[in-house]
Motif scaffolding. Structure first.
Motif, PDB file in Angstrom:
ATOM      1  N   UNK A 123      15.079   8.990  58.424  1.00 42.07           N
ATOM      2  CA  UNK A 123      14.021   8.048  59.521  1.00 42.07           C
ATOM      3  C   UNK A 123      12.761   8.244  59.212  1.00 42.07           C
ATOM      4  N   UNK A 124      12.080   7.169  59.031  1.00 36.16           N
ATOM      5  CA  UNK A 124      10.536   7.124  58.994  1.00 36.16           C
ATOM      6  C   UNK A 124       9.861   6.205  59.805  1.00 36.16           C
ATOM      7  N   UNK A 125       8.740   6.223  60.148  1.00 36.78           N
ATOM      8  CA  UNK A 125       7.826   5.247  60.837  1.00 36.78           C
ATOM      9  C   UNK A 125       7.582   4.173  59.808  1.00 36.78           C
ATOM     10  N   UNK A 126       7.101   2.875  60.244  1.00 33.44           N
ATOM     11  CA  UNK A 126       6.554   1.914  59.354  1.00 33.44           C
ATOM     12  C   UNK A 126       5.323   2.444  58.759  1.00 33.44           C
ATOM     13  N   UNK A 127       5.135   2.072  57.457  1.00 30.48           N
ATOM     14  CA  UNK A 127       4.172   2.617  56.682  1.00 30.48           C
ATOM     15  C   UNK A 127       4.325   3.614  55.768  1.00 30.48           C
ATOM     16  N   UNK A 128       5.712   4.539  56.003  1.00 34.92           N
ATOM     17  CA  UNK A 128       5.819   5.897  55.515  1.00 34.92           C
ATOM     18  C   UNK A 128       6.415   5.366  54.207  1.00 34.92           C
ATOM     19  N   UNK A 129       7.163   6.570  53.409  1.00 31.64           N
ATOM     20  CA  UNK A 129       7.579   6.559  52.348  1.00 31.64           C
ATOM     21  C   UNK A 129       8.968   7.551  52.197  1.00 31.64           C
ATOM     22  N   UNK A 130       9.887   7.154  51.409  1.00 31.84           N
ATOM     23  CA  UNK A 130      10.989   7.947  51.121  1.00 31.84           C
ATOM     24  C   UNK A 130      11.500   7.735  49.615  1.00 31.84           C
ATOM     25  N   UNK A 131      12.068   8.718  49.010  1.00 32.62           N
ATOM     26  CA  UNK A 131      12.450   8.414  47.571  1.00 32.62           C
ATOM     27  C   UNK A 131      14.085   8.528  47.680  1.00 32.62           C
ATOM     28  N   UNK A 132      14.624   7.994  47.297  1.00 29.03           N
ATOM     29  CA  UNK A 132      16.192   8.087  47.244  1.00 29.03           C
ATOM     30  C   UNK A 132      16.370   8.533  45.624  1.00 29.03           C
ATOM     31  N   UNK A 133      17.621   9.395  45.488  1.00 28.27           N
ATOM     32  CA  UNK A 133      18.134   9.857  44.454  1.00 28.27           C
ATOM     33  C   UNK A 133      19.377   9.410  44.116  1.00 28.27           C
ATOM     34  N   UNK A 134      19.881   9.010  42.893  1.00 24.54           N
ATOM     35  CA  UNK A 134      21.479   8.708  42.787  1.00 24.54           C
ATOM     36  C   UNK A 134      21.884   9.678  41.379  1.00 24.54           C
ATOM     37  N   UNK A 135      22.265  10.743  41.627  1.00 20.76           N
ATOM     38  CA  UNK A 135      22.788  11.529  40.694  1.00 20.76           C
ATOM     39  C   UNK A 135      24.187  10.819  40.180  1.00 20.76           C
ATOM     40  N   UNK A 136      24.082  10.825  38.854  1.00 21.27           N
ATOM     41  CA  UNK A 136      25.524  10.377  38.215  1.00 21.27           C
ATOM     42  C   UNK A 136      26.269  11.403  37.298  1.00 21.27           C
ATOM     43  N   UNK A 163      16.234   7.089  40.591  1.00 18.79           N
ATOM     44  CA  UNK A 163      15.663   6.965  41.585  1.00 18.79           C
ATOM     45  C   UNK A 163      15.082   6.101  42.072  1.00 18.79           C
ATOM     46  N   UNK A 164      14.572   5.614  43.720  1.00 17.43           N
ATOM     47  CA  UNK A 164      14.155   4.552  43.974  1.00 17.43           C
ATOM     48  C   UNK A 164      12.913   5.171  44.905  1.00 17.43           C
ATOM     49  N   UNK A 165      11.622   4.788  44.511  1.00 19.57           N
ATOM     50  CA  UNK A 165      10.579   5.134  45.345  1.00 19.57           C
ATOM     51  C   UNK A 165      10.094   4.225  46.487  1.00 19.57           C
ATOM     52  N   UNK A 166      10.230   4.328  47.735  1.00 13.92           N
ATOM     53  CA  UNK A 166       9.727   3.310  48.625  1.00 13.92           C
ATOM     54  C   UNK A 166       8.556   3.675  49.304  1.00 13.92           C
ATOM     55  N   UNK A 167       7.719   2.557  49.221  1.00 13.00           N
ATOM     56  CA  UNK A 167       6.356   2.875  49.881  1.00 13.00           C
ATOM     57  C   UNK A 167       6.182   2.077  50.696  1.00 13.00           C
ATOM     58  N   UNK A 168       5.493   2.103  51.868  1.00 11.37           N
ATOM     59  CA  UNK A 168       4.815   1.099  52.875  1.00 11.37           C
ATOM     60  C   UNK A 168       6.364   0.444  53.514  1.00 11.37           C
ATOM     61  N   UNK A 169       7.104   1.264  53.808  1.00 13.36           N
ATOM     62  CA  UNK A 169       8.444   0.968  54.571  1.00 13.36           C
ATOM     63  C   UNK A 169       8.197   0.082  55.537  1.00 13.36           C
ATOM     64  N   UNK A 202      12.155  -9.809  45.494  1.00 14.10           N
ATOM     65  CA  UNK A 202      10.702 -10.480  46.041  1.00 14.10           C
ATOM     66  C   UNK A 202      10.367  -9.460  47.081  1.00 14.10           C
ATOM     67  N   UNK A 203      11.477  -9.374  48.106  1.00 11.16           N
ATOM     68  CA  UNK A 203      11.136  -8.462  49.191  1.00 11.16           C
ATOM     69  C   UNK A 203      10.473  -7.152  49.177  1.00 11.16           C
ATOM     70  N   UNK A 204      10.578  -6.513  47.825  1.00 10.09           N
ATOM     71  CA  UNK A 204      10.175  -5.087  47.786  1.00 10.09           C
ATOM     72  C   UNK A 204       9.286  -4.823  46.711  1.00 10.09           C
ATOM     73  N   UNK A 205       8.792  -6.016  46.152  1.00  7.21           N
ATOM     74  CA  UNK A 205       7.867  -5.983  44.880  1.00  7.21           C
ATOM     75  C   UNK A 205       6.697  -5.542  45.469  1.00  7.21           C
ATOM     76  N   UNK A 206       6.113  -4.683  44.586  1.00  6.48           N
ATOM     77  CA  UNK A 206       4.725  -3.876  45.110  1.00  6.48           C
ATOM     78  C   UNK A 206       4.819  -2.687  45.729  1.00  6.48           C
ATOM     79  N   UNK A 207       6.071  -2.797  46.709  1.00  3.16           N
ATOM     80  CA  UNK A 207       6.389  -1.395  47.336  1.00  3.16           C
ATOM     81  C   UNK A 207       7.243  -0.565  46.786  1.00  3.16           C
ATOM     82  N   UNK A 208       8.309  -0.976  46.398  1.00  5.27           N
ATOM     83  CA  UNK A 208       9.451   0.084  45.487  1.00  5.27           C
ATOM     84  C   UNK A 208       9.298   0.150  44.037  1.00  5.27           C
ATOM     85  N   UNK A 209       9.811   1.353  43.845  1.00  9.01           N
ATOM     86  CA  UNK A 209       9.698   1.417  42.369  1.00  9.01           C
ATOM     87  C   UNK A 209      11.013   2.254  41.748  1.00  9.01           C
TER      88      UNK A 209
END
Length: 129
Positions: free
Chosen positions: A11-24, A79-85, A61-68
């Motif tokens: 859980x984060x506030x708007x504008x925050x960041x999270x990084x998701x991981x997917x281990x295979x 990984x999914x780096x999510x900024x400016x959530x 389109x909804x995440x371009x420029x914010x997610x990597x």
């Protein structure tokens, strides 16, 4: 047997960041296509980002420029780096993978859940305003 295990949600506030991981693990050699999907309550599962084995990336389109989307091949981890959530990013996030796609490697092809045969259990992301 292929296993995908997501982590990193929270859980984060708007504008925050999270990084998701997917281990295979398991037989993941030459798993050419991997992607992140998300599903909000009452909505259909939608593709967020996709990645080819050659490093090519595609984004909704909804995440371009914010997610990597990125991958550590040595660790077999996506990984999914999510900024400016934003609050509208709130959803369960899923990792998906497969060796082949049913069409050209575009975000449109990857947007179909049936394009991927392997899925993780999901990790919850909640963004408050």
């Amino acid at each position: 047997q292929v296993q995908l295990v997501e982590s990193g949600g929270g859980s984060v506030r708007a504008g925050g960041s999270l990084r998701l991981s997917c281990a295979s693990s398991g037989y993941t050699d030459n798993m050419n296509y991997m992607a992140w999907f998300r599903q909000a309550p009452g909505k259909e599962r939608e593709v967020v980002a996709g990645r080819d084995s050659d490093g090519s990336t595609r984004y909704a389109d909804s995440v371009k420029g914010r997610f990597t989307i990125s991958k550590d091949n040595a660790e077999n981890t996506l990984y999914l780096q999510m900024n400016n959530l934003k609050p509208e990013d709130t959803a369960m996030y899923y990792c998906a993978a497969d060796w082949l796609l049913p069409g050209p490697p575009t975000i449109a092809t990857m947007s179909s859940q049936s394009a991927f045969g392997y899925w993780g259990q999901g990790t919850q992301v909640t963004v408050s305003s």
